[in-house]
Design a protein around this motif. Structure first.
Motif, short mmCIF file in Angstrom:
data_model
loop_
_atom_site.label_atom_id
_atom_site.label_comp_id
_atom_site.label_asym_id
_atom_site.label_seq_id
_atom_site.Cartn_x
_atom_site.Cartn_y
_atom_site.Cartn_z
N ASN A 30 33.93 27.49 33.54
CA ASN A 30 33.81 28.00 34.90
C ASN A 30 35.18 28.38 35.42
OD1 ASN A 30 33.48 27.31 38.10
ND2 ASN A 30 31.69 28.25 37.19
N ILE A 31 35.33 29.63 35.83
CA ILE A 31 36.59 30.14 36.38
C ILE A 31 36.32 30.51 37.82
CG2 ILE A 31 38.36 31.93 36.18
CD1 ILE A 31 37.43 32.23 33.21
N LYS A 32 37.20 30.08 38.72
CA LYS A 32 37.02 30.37 40.14
C LYS A 32 38.19 31.21 40.64
CE LYS A 32 34.30 26.29 41.07
NZ LYS A 32 33.17 26.65 41.87
N PHE A 33 37.85 32.25 41.37
CA PHE A 33 38.84 33.16 41.94
C PHE A 33 38.54 33.40 43.41
CE2 PHE A 33 39.09 35.71 37.76
CZ PHE A 33 40.22 35.04 37.34
N ILE A 34 39.52 33.93 44.10
CA ILE A 34 39.30 34.49 45.42
C ILE A 34 38.92 35.96 45.18
CG2 ILE A 34 40.28 34.95 47.69
CD1 ILE A 34 40.03 31.92 46.79
N GLU A 35 37.82 36.36 45.74
CA GLU A 35 37.28 37.69 45.51
C GLU A 35 38.29 38.78 45.89
OE1 GLU A 35 32.90 39.34 46.15
OE2 GLU A 35 33.93 38.88 48.02
N GLY A 36 38.51 39.69 44.96
CA GLY A 36 39.36 40.84 45.21
C GLY A 36 40.84 40.55 45.25
N VAL A 37 41.26 39.31 44.94
CA VAL A 37 42.66 38.96 45.06
C VAL A 37 43.30 38.70 43.69
CG1 VAL A 37 44.30 37.26 45.99
CG2 VAL A 37 42.35 38.01 47.37
N VAL A 38 42.57 38.11 42.78
CA VAL A 38 43.18 37.59 41.56
C VAL A 38 43.09 38.54 40.37
CG1 VAL A 38 43.15 35.70 39.91
CG2 VAL A 38 42.83 35.23 42.33
N ALA A 39 41.92 39.00 40.03
CA ALA A 39 41.76 39.71 38.76
C ALA A 39 40.98 41.00 38.94
CB ALA A 39 41.06 38.81 37.75
N THR A 40 41.33 41.97 38.10
CA THR A 40 40.59 43.23 38.06
C THR A 40 39.32 43.03 37.22
OG1 THR A 40 41.65 43.99 36.03
CG2 THR A 40 42.77 44.52 38.13
N PRO A 41 38.36 43.95 37.32
CA PRO A 41 37.17 43.85 36.46
C PRO A 41 37.53 43.79 34.97
CG PRO A 41 36.77 45.43 38.22
CD PRO A 41 38.23 45.05 38.29
N GLU A 42 38.53 44.55 34.56
CA GLU A 42 38.94 44.55 33.16
C GLU A 42 39.52 43.19 32.76
OE1 GLU A 42 40.00 46.88 35.44
OE2 GLU A 42 38.68 48.52 34.80
N GLN A 43 40.31 42.60 33.65
CA GLN A 43 40.89 41.29 33.36
C GLN A 43 39.81 40.21 33.27
OE1 GLN A 43 43.62 41.38 36.68
NE2 GLN A 43 45.39 41.50 35.32
N LYS A 44 38.79 40.33 34.09
CA LYS A 44 37.69 39.36 34.04
C LYS A 44 36.98 39.44 32.68
CE LYS A 44 36.96 39.83 38.94
NZ LYS A 44 36.08 40.33 39.98
N LEU A 45 36.73 40.64 32.20
CA LEU A 45 36.09 40.79 30.89
C LEU A 45 36.96 40.17 29.80
CD1 LEU A 45 34.73 44.46 31.16
CD2 LEU A 45 33.44 42.31 31.36
N GLU A 46 38.26 40.41 29.89
CA GLU A 46 39.19 39.84 28.90
C GLU A 46 39.20 38.31 28.98
OE1 GLU A 46 43.88 40.16 27.55
OE2 GLU A 46 43.11 41.55 29.04
N LEU A 47 39.17 37.78 30.19
CA LEU A 47 39.14 36.32 30.35
C LEU A 47 37.88 35.73 29.72
CD1 LEU A 47 40.49 35.75 33.93
CD2 LEU A 47 41.30 34.64 31.86
#
Length: 101
Positions: free
Chosen positions: A5-22
């Motif tokens: 489980n990874i938690k982020f602040i929406e729109g602040v931490v990662a791009t859609p591409e970075q999320k896929l890579e994560l």
């Protein structure tokens, strides 16, 4: 079933591409430790907290001005002092009697 489980602040931490890579790399790391047998059952979930539904030190975020303010720096320094004092007390409690700390 393992869950990453990874938690982020929406729109602040990662791009859609970075999320896929994560998702890919976190799963690969997990499987690297536990073995390929867990890959088909490993869930990787990214939860994003919406803006204005989180805070730091009691201050609703995002308040970027607060994060760079003297007030926030003072909160951090006060917290660091508490931690330094606690570490010092633990160190003294663990030291043999008569030993210099």
């Amino acid at each position: 079933m393992p869950i990453i489980n990874i938690k982020f602040i929406e729109g602040v931490v990662a791009t859609p591409e970075q999320k896929l890579e994560l998702i890919e790399k976190m799963t690969d790391t997990f499987v690297g430790v536990l073995g390929d047998v867990v890959r088909p059952f490993t869930y990787c979930i990214i939860d994003e907290t919406p803006v204005n539904q989180w805070g730091i030190a009691g201050v609703p975020m995002p308040d970027l001005e607060y994060l760079i303010s003297d007030k926030h720096a003072q909160v951090i320094e006060a917290s660091n002092k508490v931690m330094r004092d606690a570490i010092e007390q633990m160190s003294q409690a663990q030291a043999p009697e008569g030993a210099a700390v």
